[in-house]
Design a protein around this motif. Structure first.
Motif, PDB file in Angstrom:
ATOM      1  N   ARG A 142       0.389  -1.078   0.404  1.00 36.92           N
ATOM      2  CA  ARG A 142      -0.200   0.109  -0.029  1.00 36.92           C
ATOM      3  C   ARG A 142       0.649   1.018   0.023  1.00 36.92           C
ATOM      4  O   ARG A 142       1.143   2.562   0.979  1.00 36.92           O
ATOM      5  CB  ARG A 142      -1.063  -0.063   0.957  1.00 36.92           C
ATOM      6  N   GLY A 143       2.016   0.986  -0.794  1.00 37.95           N
ATOM      7  CA  GLY A 143       3.219   2.238  -0.556  1.00 37.95           C
ATOM      8  C   GLY A 143       3.215   2.824   0.443  1.00 37.95           C
ATOM      9  O   GLY A 143       3.997   3.950   0.354  1.00 37.95           O
ATOM     10  N   ASN A 144       3.440   1.535   1.555  1.00 36.98           N
ATOM     11  CA  ASN A 144       4.531   1.583   2.163  1.00 36.98           C
ATOM     12  C   ASN A 144       6.023   2.064   2.490  1.00 36.98           C
ATOM     13  O   ASN A 144       6.496   0.840   1.736  1.00 36.98           O
ATOM     14  CB  ASN A 144       4.142   1.296   3.642  1.00 36.98           C
ATOM     15  N   LYS A 145       7.150   2.959   2.604  1.00 34.46           N
ATOM     16  CA  LYS A 145       8.436   3.110   2.013  1.00 34.46           C
ATOM     17  C   LYS A 145       8.975   3.107   3.271  1.00 34.46           C
ATOM     18  O   LYS A 145       8.724   3.989   3.975  1.00 34.46           O
ATOM     19  CB  LYS A 145       8.951   4.197   0.982  1.00 34.46           C
ATOM     20  N   PRO A 146       9.278   2.122   3.784  1.00 35.30           N
ATOM     21  CA  PRO A 146      10.534   2.469   5.166  1.00 35.30           C
ATOM     22  C   PRO A 146      11.863   3.298   4.727  1.00 35.30           C
ATOM     23  O   PRO A 146      12.197   3.301   3.867  1.00 35.30           O
ATOM     24  CB  PRO A 146      11.105   0.857   4.942  1.00 35.30           C
ATOM     25  N   ASP A 147      11.947   3.317   5.895  1.00 31.82           N
ATOM     26  CA  ASP A 147      13.468   4.132   5.001  1.00 31.82           C
ATOM     27  C   ASP A 147      14.492   3.998   5.174  1.00 31.82           C
ATOM     28  O   ASP A 147      14.756   2.594   5.126  1.00 31.82           O
ATOM     29  CB  ASP A 147      13.507   5.406   6.404  1.00 31.82           C
ATOM     30  N   PHE A 148      15.686   4.996   4.238  1.00 31.55           N
ATOM     31  CA  PHE A 148      16.661   4.190   3.807  1.00 31.55           C
ATOM     32  C   PHE A 148      17.621   2.964   5.314  1.00 31.55           C
ATOM     33  O   PHE A 148      17.505   1.719   4.511  1.00 31.55           O
ATOM     34  CB  PHE A 148      17.285   4.597   3.454  1.00 31.55           C
ATOM     35  N   LYS A 149      17.797   3.753   5.781  1.00 30.86           N
ATOM     36  CA  LYS A 149      18.072   2.785   6.857  1.00 30.86           C
ATOM     37  C   LYS A 149      17.486   1.450   7.904  1.00 30.86           C
ATOM     38  O   LYS A 149      18.417   0.354   7.213  1.00 30.86           O
ATOM     39  CB  LYS A 149      18.742   3.333   8.651  1.00 30.86           C
ATOM     40  N   THR A 150      16.275   1.444   7.652  1.00 31.70           N
ATOM     41  CA  THR A 150      15.712   0.445   7.595  1.00 31.70           C
ATOM     42  C   THR A 150      16.406  -0.596   6.805  1.00 31.70           C
ATOM     43  O   THR A 150      15.354  -1.659   6.837  1.00 31.70           O
ATOM     44  CB  THR A 150      14.008   0.395   8.222  1.00 31.70           C
ATOM     45  N   CYS A 151      15.685  -0.717   5.034  1.00 31.55           N
ATOM     46  CA  CYS A 151      16.410  -0.662   4.059  1.00 31.55           C
ATOM     47  C   CYS A 151      17.243  -1.748   4.260  1.00 31.55           C
ATOM     48  O   CYS A 151      17.562  -2.704   3.236  1.00 31.55           O
ATOM     49  CB  CYS A 151      15.314  -0.040   2.887  1.00 31.55           C
ATOM     50  N   GLU A 152      18.397  -0.938   4.274  1.00 32.15           N
ATOM     51  CA  GLU A 152      19.466  -1.970   4.850  1.00 32.15           C
ATOM     52  C   GLU A 152      20.072  -2.499   5.314  1.00 32.15           C
ATOM     53  O   GLU A 152      20.387  -3.432   4.692  1.00 32.15           O
ATOM     54  CB  GLU A 152      20.937   0.094   5.065  1.00 32.15           C
ATOM     55  N   ARG A 153      18.842  -2.048   6.603  1.00 30.25           N
ATOM     56  CA  ARG A 153      18.941  -3.562   7.453  1.00 30.25           C
ATOM     57  C   ARG A 153      18.458  -4.710   7.258  1.00 30.25           C
ATOM     58  O   ARG A 153      18.746  -5.869   6.793  1.00 30.25           O
ATOM     59  CB  ARG A 153      18.296  -2.876   9.067  1.00 30.25           C
ATOM     60  N   ALA A 154      17.710  -4.556   6.286  1.00 35.22           N
ATOM     61  CA  ALA A 154      16.371  -5.353   5.138  1.00 35.22           C
ATOM     62  C   ALA A 154      17.584  -6.110   4.546  1.00 35.22           C
ATOM     63  O   ALA A 154      17.135  -7.803   4.582  1.00 35.22           O
ATOM     64  CB  ALA A 154      15.753  -5.113   4.528  1.00 35.22           C
ATOM     65  N   ILE A 155      18.462  -5.572   3.452  1.00 34.01           N
ATOM     66  CA  ILE A 155      19.426  -6.489   2.211  1.00 34.01           C
ATOM     67  C   ILE A 155      20.292  -6.740   3.433  1.00 34.01           C
ATOM     68  O   ILE A 155      20.550  -8.464   2.972  1.00 34.01           O
ATOM     69  CB  ILE A 155      19.742  -5.107   1.693  1.00 34.01           C
ATOM     70  N   ALA A 156      20.853  -6.157   4.120  1.00 32.60           N
ATOM     71  CA  ALA A 156      21.893  -7.435   5.180  1.00 32.60           C
ATOM     72  C   ALA A 156      21.673  -8.571   6.032  1.00 32.60           C
ATOM     73  O   ALA A 156      21.850  -9.201   6.379  1.00 32.60           O
ATOM     74  CB  ALA A 156      22.140  -6.147   6.193  1.00 32.60           C
ATOM     75  N   THR A 157      20.001  -8.537   6.677  1.00 30.96           N
ATOM     76  CA  THR A 157      19.252  -9.553   6.846  1.00 30.96           C
ATOM     77  C   THR A 157      18.632 -10.256   6.722  1.00 30.96           C
ATOM     78  O   THR A 157      18.298 -11.078   7.271  1.00 30.96           O
ATOM     79  CB  THR A 157      19.111  -8.664   8.277  1.00 30.96           C
ATOM     80  N   GLY A 158      17.651 -10.098   6.144  1.00 31.39           N
ATOM     81  CA  GLY A 158      16.186 -10.632   5.175  1.00 31.39           C
ATOM     82  C   GLY A 158      15.781  -9.801   6.401  1.00 31.39           C
ATOM     83  O   GLY A 158      14.221 -11.188   5.582  1.00 31.39           O
ATOM     84  N   LEU A 159      15.406  -9.531   7.037  1.00 33.84           N
ATOM     85  CA  LEU A 159      13.892  -9.210   8.254  1.00 33.84           C
ATOM     86  C   LEU A 159      14.469  -7.718   8.452  1.00 33.84           C
ATOM     87  O   LEU A 159      15.114  -6.123   7.984  1.00 33.84           O
ATOM     88  CB  LEU A 159      15.035  -9.615  10.011  1.00 33.84           C
TER      89      LEU A 159
END
Length: 396
Positions: free
Chosen positions: A272-289
């Motif tokens: 629904r268009g929800n965009k996490p902030d950049f740092k949160t997305c960085e953590r997701a790439i690193a951890t999958g969470l």
């Protein structure tokens, strides 16, 4: 093929360089200055540090956000005044900079901002980060005057076009540093012959042979493509028979941040268009969470999509690169992956990755045109370049 060879070359001890007599300088450091952080090794203590958290230490571990007047846009509580004399094309004279949460986000109204199209050697931020890092190291050691031994990594495309000499001439000189909040003053004298410059990507080969104790004869006749994935750039180097290949260097103006951006796009599209902030997305790439409130949500498939997208983009650019450099993909024996952007996705406390290295996705693309080419994945990929620089500086 029109390809020629130039130094440096690899030897049993890492990268072959002219020997330097190290003097007692108080500070001996190897630096890898990225667009999102500074990684450096203290050659005296062998301590590794990452710029970006150091600002907490310089004020005795107190979070700067507790100070009155703190803003996250411009940190004006810890002013760093620097003047330089004796350097070439100085951008430092009578300027004021501010130390923020990251060493790489210092602000000056009078200094041109770094540009992704500007080479690292020509970016003023590169020199500010060097001086800032030296200041932090000296402050921690209680030094007020230093003549440091400094090692710097620059992109191979800049190194082999002679930009290393420009960096040395511009960096050399005497710096007067004042940190008023700490009532601290420092004099830094940087001598040109105490500066070592090495190419990113290529430096890691010295680390690889030293750490793995691999027999160099195994690679004596091999052609290896090095892909160094940083935050905002991807550097390409070719090593043939343990020597760097002239004119075969390239810097693509995208890096690991492209995966972060693509992840955000994919996640937003289905949420629904929800965009996490950049740092949160960085953590997701690193951890999958992905952190959502108090819980972590598994976002493995979005990470896979982001890595696949990066791999396709890079392979398209590599096709154009191979053509322009007159390199046949099937002539490659191995592809070595380096840099923080090449790390696999591993959840905290886990050993096995949730999502493999983006290098695995890139190899799928490369193996479509060259089945025999193998991927070479280095442990400690984030630090391999700076560790190789340490070896080049005559330390291990």
């Amino acid at each position: 093929t029109g390809i020629s060879y130039i130094s440096p070359e690899l030897t049993k001890g890492g990268i072959k360089t002219m020997s330097k007599e190290l003097i007692p300088a108080g500070i001996e450091v190897a630096m890898d200055i990225g667009s999102s952080e500074v990684r450096y090794v203290d050659l005296i203590t062998n301590e590794k540090s990452t710029g970006g958290n150091e600002y907490l230490d310089i004020v005795d571990g107190r979070d700067l956000s507790r100070y009155e007047g703190y803003t996250r846009d411009i940190e004006d509580n810890l002013e760093l005044f620097v003047t330089q004399t004796g350097g070439q094309d100085s951008d430092f004279e009578n300027e004021v900079r501010y130390l923020q949460g990251s060493l790489l986000h210092q602000v000056s109204a009078t200094v041109r901002k770094p540009n992704s199209l500007t080479g690292k050697v020509r970016q003023t931020s590169t020199y500010r980060n060097i001086i800032t890092t030296l200041t932090i190291m000296a402050y921690k050691k209680g030094l007020t005057k230093i003549q440091p031994v400094v090692g710097i990594l620059i992109p191979p495309s800049e190194f082999f076009s002679g930009e290393g000499e420009y960096l040395k001439s511009r960096l050399a000189g005497t710096y007067k540093v004042r940190v008023p909040r700490l009532d601290y003053a420092l004099e830094i004298e940087i001598l040109q012959d105490k500066i070592t410059v090495q190419p990113e990507g290529f430096a890691a080969f010295g680390y690889f042979f030293t750490e793995t104790e691999r027999d160099m004869d195994e690679f004596a006749n091999a052609r290896i493509l090095s892909i160094d994935i940083g935050a905002s750039t991807t550097d390409i180097t070719v090593v043939d028979s343990l020597r760097a290949v002239n004119h075969a260097f390239e810097t693509f103006r995208f890096g690991g941040n492209k995966m972060v951006t693509k992840f955000s796009e994919l996640y937003s599209r289905e949420n629904r268009g929800n965009k996490p902030d950049f740092k949160t997305c960085e953590r997701a790439i690193a951890t999958g969470l992905l952190k959502r409130g108090a819980i972590d949500v598994d976002v493995q498939r979005y990470v896979e999509g982001a890595k696949e997208d990066y791999a396709r983009t890079l392979f398209t650019n590599l096709g154009e690169y191979f053509t322009s450099k007159e390199i046949l993909p099937e002539s490659l024996d191995m592809v070595m992956f380096l840099g923080g952007g090449s790390l696999p996705t591993v959840a905290p406390g886990e050993i096995l990755p949730k999502v493999p290295s983006v290098g695995e996705y890139i190899m799928k693309e490369i193996n479509q045109v060259s089945e025999h080419t193998k991927g070479l994945f280095i442990d400690n990929a984030r630090w391999a370049n700076v560790e190789g620089l340490v070896i080049a500086m005559g330390r291990d």
